[in-house]
Scaffold this active site. Structure first.
Site, PDB file in Angstrom:
ATOM      1  N   HIS A  17     -20.243  75.548 -25.481  1.00  0.00           N
ATOM      2  CA  HIS A  17     -19.345  74.531 -24.933  1.00  0.00           C
ATOM      3  C   HIS A  17     -19.358  73.273 -25.799  1.00  0.00           C
ATOM      4  CE1 HIS A  17     -19.371  76.470 -20.660  1.00  0.00           C
ATOM      5  NE2 HIS A  17     -18.507  77.036 -21.471  1.00  0.00           N
ATOM      6  N   HIS A  69     -27.636  67.775 -18.208  1.00  0.00           N
ATOM      7  CA  HIS A  69     -26.750  66.867 -17.482  1.00  0.00           C
ATOM      8  C   HIS A  69     -27.538  66.106 -16.428  1.00  0.00           C
ATOM      9  CE1 HIS A  69     -22.761  68.251 -18.946  1.00  0.00           C
ATOM     10  NE2 HIS A  69     -23.381  69.415 -19.091  1.00  0.00           N
ATOM     11  N   HIS A  93     -24.115  81.199 -17.062  1.00  0.00           N
ATOM     12  CA  HIS A  93     -23.174  80.097 -17.298  1.00  0.00           C
ATOM     13  C   HIS A  93     -22.178  80.515 -18.375  1.00  0.00           C
ATOM     14  CE1 HIS A  93     -21.742  75.980 -17.540  1.00  0.00           C
ATOM     15  NE2 HIS A  93     -22.026  75.939 -18.837  1.00  0.00           N
ATOM     16  N   ASP A 132     -19.185  70.149 -25.301  1.00  0.00           N
ATOM     17  CA  ASP A 132     -20.034  68.998 -24.971  1.00  0.00           C
ATOM     18  C   ASP A 132     -21.491  69.245 -25.339  1.00  0.00           C
ATOM     19  OD1 ASP A 132     -20.177  70.873 -22.804  1.00  0.00           O
ATOM     20  OD2 ASP A 132     -20.979  69.309 -21.495  1.00  0.00           O
ATOM     21  N   HIS A 133     -21.775  70.409 -25.944  1.00  0.00           N
ATOM     22  CA  HIS A 133     -23.115  70.709 -26.444  1.00  0.00           C
ATOM     23  C   HIS A 133     -23.144  70.901 -27.960  1.00  0.00           C
ATOM     24  CE1 HIS A 133     -25.126  71.452 -22.488  1.00  0.00           C
ATOM     25  NE2 HIS A 133     -23.848  71.438 -22.144  1.00  0.00           N
ATOM     26  N   HIS A 149     -25.594  76.852 -26.081  1.00  0.00           N
ATOM     27  CA  HIS A 149     -24.376  77.621 -25.807  1.00  0.00           C
ATOM     28  C   HIS A 149     -23.189  76.930 -26.447  1.00  0.00           C
ATOM     29  CE1 HIS A 149     -24.401  74.688 -22.517  1.00  0.00           C
ATOM     30  NE2 HIS A 149     -23.151  74.987 -22.212  1.00  0.00           N
ATOM     31  N   ASP A 188     -27.223  74.407 -19.691  1.00  0.00           N
ATOM     32  CA  ASP A 188     -26.527  74.330 -18.412  1.00  0.00           C
ATOM     33  C   ASP A 188     -26.884  75.493 -17.487  1.00  0.00           C
ATOM     34  OD1 ASP A 188     -25.303  72.062 -19.333  1.00  0.00           O
ATOM     35  OD2 ASP A 188     -23.294  72.909 -19.472  1.00  0.00           O
TER      36      ASP A 188
END
Length: 253
Positions: free
Chosen positions: A53, A163, A108, A55-56, A51, A125
């Site tokens: 975001h 995570h 998400h 942090d990915h 996805h 996530d």
């Protein structure tokens, strides 16, 4: 199987799957430095993204600067700018010696996918051990359906969450389902791993089906906990999920 959870940021994992020659598949590289440190001079087979975001996906530009010919597989989403191939639900890809299928799991985010194959589930996530992701763009109906889709995958894959949330999720899961022996066993296992400085992941889908309350919204104990929280009987499993997710959003151990 040479599978490795590479820590990033505070609690992210970037997943690396290596073949016999040491070349890797990289999943959700939120930053490049840990990947570069792990791979050294050897280019990866490919990068898989779940996805949009940061942090990915934040490490993708630097990895492509180092290895510009690396394929990047991602969902259809303009917020992921560096993909070389967009995939839809059910699309299969061959990367190195491995084959994976993209599964649409909105909730998400609206375009979130998971990657399933080779006895593994890279779920981003959407699913966490003893928990699930927040609904930033989706509805309870979508998120519950996505989780049920993952829960019923046929070959009980290892679950590679993005995570390290297991122990944080454990307190809420115990509040919902305190008499579940499988949950207490999983928490004990996770505590032992944490105390040894090891990741609590991957988990198994079999374990999560037994102890993750978000996968067990039809279970009488979970349903009763949701009813006590809401002050009413949930209409169905989706309603139970919505109550649990709203409760978890404000839960403090």
């Amino acid at each position: 199987m040479d599978l490795h959870a590479v820590p990033a940021f505070t609690d992210n994992y970037i997943w690396l799957l290596r073949d016999r020659g040491g070349r890797a598949l990289v999943v959700d590289p939120g930053e490049a430095a840990p990947v570069l440190a792990e791979l050294g001079p050897m280019p990866p087979h490919a990068i898989l993204l779940t996805h949009h975001h940061d942090d990915h996906i934040g490490g993708v530009p630097e990895l492509l600067e180092r290895w510009p010919d690396t394929p990047v597989f991602a969902p259809e989403d303009a917020r992921i700018p560096r993909a070389t191939r967009r995939v839809a639900d059910g699309d299969s890809i061959q990367v190195g010696p491995w084959r994976f299928t993209a599964l649409a799991v909105p909730g998400h985010t609206r375009s979130h996918i998971a990657w399933h194959g080779e006895g593994l589930l890279f779920c981003g996530d959407t699913l966490f051990s003893l928990g699930c992701g927040r609904m930033f763009e989706g509805t309870p109906e979508q998120m519950h359906a996505s989780l049920q889709r993952l829960a019923h995958l046929p070959d009980a894959p290892l679950v590679c969450c993005a995570h390290e949330y297991t122990l944080a999720n454990a307190a809420f899961a115990l509040t919902v389902d305190p008499d579940n022996p499988a949950l207490r066993a999983r928490i004990g296992q996770a505590c032992s791993a944490h105390d040894a400085g090891q990741p609590t992941l991957p988990t198994t889908l079999r374990s999560e089906r037994a102890c993750n309350p978000f996968l067990r919204c039809d279970d009488p104990a979970v349903r009763a906990a949701a009813a006590r929280r809401a002050g009413r009987t949930p209409v169905d499993a989706t309603d139970t999920f919505a109550i649990l997710r709203g409760w978890k959003d404000v839960f403090r151990a």
